[in-house]
Write a protein that holds these residues in place. Structure first.
Motif, short mmCIF file in Angstrom:
data_model
loop_
_atom_site.label_atom_id
_atom_site.label_comp_id
_atom_site.label_asym_id
_atom_site.label_seq_id
_atom_site.Cartn_x
_atom_site.Cartn_y
_atom_site.Cartn_z
N SER A 298 9.33 0.34 -4.66
CA SER A 298 9.29 -1.36 -5.15
C SER A 298 8.96 -1.71 -6.12
CB SER A 298 10.38 -2.13 -4.25
OG SER A 298 10.53 -3.86 -4.91
N PRO A 299 9.00 -2.72 -7.33
CA PRO A 299 8.12 -2.83 -7.54
C PRO A 299 7.54 -4.10 -7.16
CG PRO A 299 9.98 -3.70 -8.87
CD PRO A 299 10.13 -1.89 -7.35
N LEU A 300 8.04 -5.03 -6.15
CA LEU A 300 7.29 -6.11 -4.56
C LEU A 300 6.66 -5.59 -3.91
CD1 LEU A 300 11.18 -6.81 -3.71
CD2 LEU A 300 9.27 -7.92 -5.33
N PHE A 301 6.36 -3.87 -3.48
CA PHE A 301 4.71 -3.39 -3.08
C PHE A 301 3.19 -3.80 -4.08
CE2 PHE A 301 2.59 -0.41 -1.12
CZ PHE A 301 3.01 -0.25 0.30
N ASN A 302 3.31 -4.39 -2.60
CA ASN A 302 1.59 -5.48 -2.49
C ASN A 302 1.05 -3.85 -2.94
OD1 ASN A 302 -0.94 -6.09 -3.47
ND2 ASN A 302 -0.01 -7.80 -2.53
N PRO A 396 -5.30 -6.12 10.76
CA PRO A 396 -5.16 -6.40 9.16
C PRO A 396 -6.28 -6.94 8.54
CG PRO A 396 -3.04 -6.82 11.21
CD PRO A 396 -4.47 -6.23 11.62
N VAL A 397 -5.99 -7.03 7.00
CA VAL A 397 -7.78 -7.50 5.78
C VAL A 397 -7.34 -9.22 7.03
CG1 VAL A 397 -8.13 -8.40 4.35
CG2 VAL A 397 -8.07 -6.09 5.01
N SER A 398 -7.89 -10.19 7.52
CA SER A 398 -7.66 -11.97 7.79
C SER A 398 -7.62 -12.03 5.98
CB SER A 398 -7.67 -12.15 8.29
OG SER A 398 -9.09 -11.93 7.91
N THR A 402 1.30 -12.28 3.14
CA THR A 402 1.74 -12.65 4.09
C THR A 402 1.83 -11.08 4.23
OG1 THR A 402 3.56 -14.42 3.43
CG2 THR A 402 3.89 -12.46 4.85
N GLU A 403 2.03 -9.97 3.49
CA GLU A 403 1.79 -8.63 3.51
C GLU A 403 0.92 -8.20 3.63
OE1 GLU A 403 4.37 -10.61 0.06
OE2 GLU A 403 1.97 -11.02 0.13
N ALA A 404 -0.57 -8.12 3.51
CA ALA A 404 -1.46 -7.71 4.15
C ALA A 404 -2.18 -8.57 5.95
CB ALA A 404 -2.88 -8.47 3.33
#
Length: 597
Positions: A298-302, A396-398, A402-404
């Motif tokens: 999906s193009p929404l995927f970062n 996770p990277v802080s 939201t995705e990160a």
């Protein structure tokens, strides 16, 4: 009260004197008293009836007035009536580090229907379907005639669409005021901003809420009425962002890749100047989340903050950094690179045969898997785990995305000696490109861990976050400069900007296990200028294929590295970096300053 006597003495005596019957006088008095009582009771009854009539008139007037108001008022959509809290539509703007507008608000309208007041529902349905192609005329007509009193048609419409609906002249089609989120730069920085949509809705107002990116992370702050006039200032530079996305798009097409990502970060502070993921989307027309299939399609995927990849040989400098810092090796230490290297039933090979021995520096410059594995075995699994944990590879990277925050690295279930060796050259552990950019910032800034941030703020160097010594970091920087000058990343050299970095080509894992032989993630992690690093740049391509003289190549040196060079040529002047003298004969001086022997 003095009662009248029934036999008044004066009249009785007078009547007797005249020879009249005194009983008649008593009868007259009795009749007069009865008549007076009747008049009093009648007056009391009339007063009561008048008051009761007034009460009924007032009651019916109140009810009739209320009914008139309800019939004339616009109906409120039921969901909005569930909460007694007022709907606040105002949302603060978002700007870049220089004040350029990234997200703002515009006044628009919603469209709803009162089917009971429609003149021609069938015609209205047909005309609306012509104005809004995503609507079905048959479905609309059925809803207009099924007895409902209220129907949402469109949550937000453009001024042109509003005028066309208005021209239909249908009294049952009505408009409500709306405030919509506008992203004036379209798809630029789409994955950073994320997007917004409507939350609670009523006919007269709608709540705009963040759905992804910084819009979601800072949703409460952006909706705070007390801060509505205070824009949220991000650390990105929209000009640099646009340039990076343009270069990535061209590189993605040239290298026939299915996706691309890029991160530009300040080495000292972790402030992100640009973050791009392709394919992208226009947040003004944000597509729905995929309901099936691979979310990464999906193009929404970062891909930069959400994609977890085995990043290959870009991990080798981290392996060497730990070995240098613990004193296990020096840049000139000879490492056994005779291959293939066998460990139980597994075999580790190099891309080329580099001979029986390489120095630690040459292990990095030539990108030897066997050399990195030998160094990793020297330091051991526990030391490798502790080091990767200290530089943030286990969490996770802080960053304010939201995705990160939801993306935890994929770690091996069992950390064996073989795992230690494969991780030394970037296989067996999957992290995001943001993790890699943070690690390279640590090398570039002299050994301090940074916290990536997308929001502009003052960040001072923090010695308490030191991971390796300045000497070890300088030694690795010198090696990475040589990778660009005479190693696998020569295509990334940009005269005047002293680019230093490392290529990484990793086979993509298959869902059923094992690795694909014709699908890779190619990455170039770098910083510049090498002598005084200011910026970290990570470029990665998903499944690239570059055709050179009829030969298909996928390695990062021929795919990601040239794209990174083009990006540096474009963005460095925008940030005010002027090219300087960069002769190769200064390289030995750089080695000496770094402590090479």
């Amino acid at each position: 009260m003095i009662r009248r006597p029934l036999r008044p003495l004066a009249r009785i005596l007078s009547a007797r004197a005249q020879g009249k019957d005194p009983d008649l006088i008593e009868a007259e008095e009795r009749a007069a008293r009865l008549a007076a009582r009747h008049r009093a009771e009648r007056q009391k009854a009339e007063t009561r009836l008048l008051l009761l009539g007034l009460v009924f008139v007032l009651g019916f007037t109140t009810v009739a007035g209320r009914m008139a108001l309800l019939s004339a008022a616009v109906p409120v959509e039921p969901r909005a009536a569930l909460s007694s809290d007022p709907i606040r539509a105002q949302r603060a703007e978002i700007v870049d580090r220089n004040g350029a507008l990234l997200a703002t608000n515009i006044v628009t309208a919603s469209l709803y229907a009162q089917p009971a007041t429609m003149i021609d529902p069938k015609r209205a349905a047909t005309e609306l379907a012509a104005i809004f192609p995503d609507l079905d005329a048959g479905t609309l007509e059925a809803r207009f005639t099924d007895g409902r009193k209220f129907l949402w048609i469109k949550r937000s419409i453009s001024p042109e669409q509003r005028q066309r609906v208005h021209d239909l002249g249908e009294p049952g089609l009505l408009f409500g005021p709306r405030e919509a989120r506008l992203y004036p730069n379209g798809a630029v920085a789409a994955h950073v901003l994320g997007g917004a949509s409507y939350g609670r809705e009523g006919v007269h107002a709608a709540e705009v809420v963040g759905t992804a990116g910084v819009e979601r992370v800072f949703d409460a702050r952006l909706r705070d009425p007390e801060r509505s006039e205070e824009p949220l200032r991000l650390s990105i530079d929209i000009e640099v962002q646009a340039a990076l996305e343009e270069v990535l798009a061209a590189g993605m097409a040239e290298m026939n890749a299915k996706g691309a990502m890029g991160i530009l970060m300040e080495a000292d502070t972790g402030q992100i100047r640009a973050l791009a993921s392709l394919p992208d989307f226009d947040p003004n027309l944000r597509p729905p989340l995929p309901s099936r299939g691979d979310p990464a399609e999906s193009p929404l995927f970062n891909r930069a903050a959400q994609g977890r990849y085995e990043l290959g040989s870009t991990f080798k400098p981290l392996t060497v950094a730990l070995a240098l810092d613990t004193g296990l090796v020096a840049p000139s230490t000879l490492i056994d690179t005779k291959g293939p290297m066998r460990w139980g039933r597994f075999t580790i090979r190099d891309f080329h045969n580099y001979g029986p021995q390489l120095t630690v520096e040459e292990v990095i410059v030539k990108s030897s898997n066997i050399g990195a594995a030998r160094i990793a075995i020297l330091q051991g699994a526990k030391a490798q785990q502790d080091f990767l944990k200290r530089i943030g590879m286990f969490e996770p990277v802080s960053v304010e995305l939201t995705e990160a925050a939801r993306t935890t690295p994929l770690l091996p279930a069992r950390w064996s000696d073989l795992t230690t060796m494969t991780i030394s050259y970037g296989h067996g552990i999957a992290v995001t490109p943001l993790h890699l950019a943070s690690a390279y910032a640590m090398i570039a800034n002299g050994g301090r861990r940074v916290t990536p941030s997308i929001v502009l703020k003052d960040v001072a160097p923090d010695e308490s976050r030191r991971v390796i010594s300045e000497r070890s970091a300088a030694q690795v920087r010198a090696m990475l400069r040589q990778v660009v000058l005479r190693g696998t990343a020569r295509q990334a050299d940009v005269p005047g900007y002293e680019v230093a970095g490392k290529t990484g080509t990793a086979d993509k894992p298959l869902p059923q296990g094992g690795y694909a032989r014709d699908k890779v993630i190619s990455t170039f992690a770098s910083f510049f200028p090498a002598t005084h690093p200011e910026f970290v740049l990570v470029i990665a391509l998903d499944e690239p294929v570059n055709v050179i003289n009829g030969t298909r190549v996928r390695t990062a040196g021929w795919t990601a590295a040239p794209v990174a060079a083009k990006a540096i040529r474009r963005i460095a002047p925008i940030m005010g970096l002027r090219p300087g003298a960069d002769p190769e004969h200064l390289a030995p001086v750089l080695y000496t300053l770094a402590g090479n022997e």
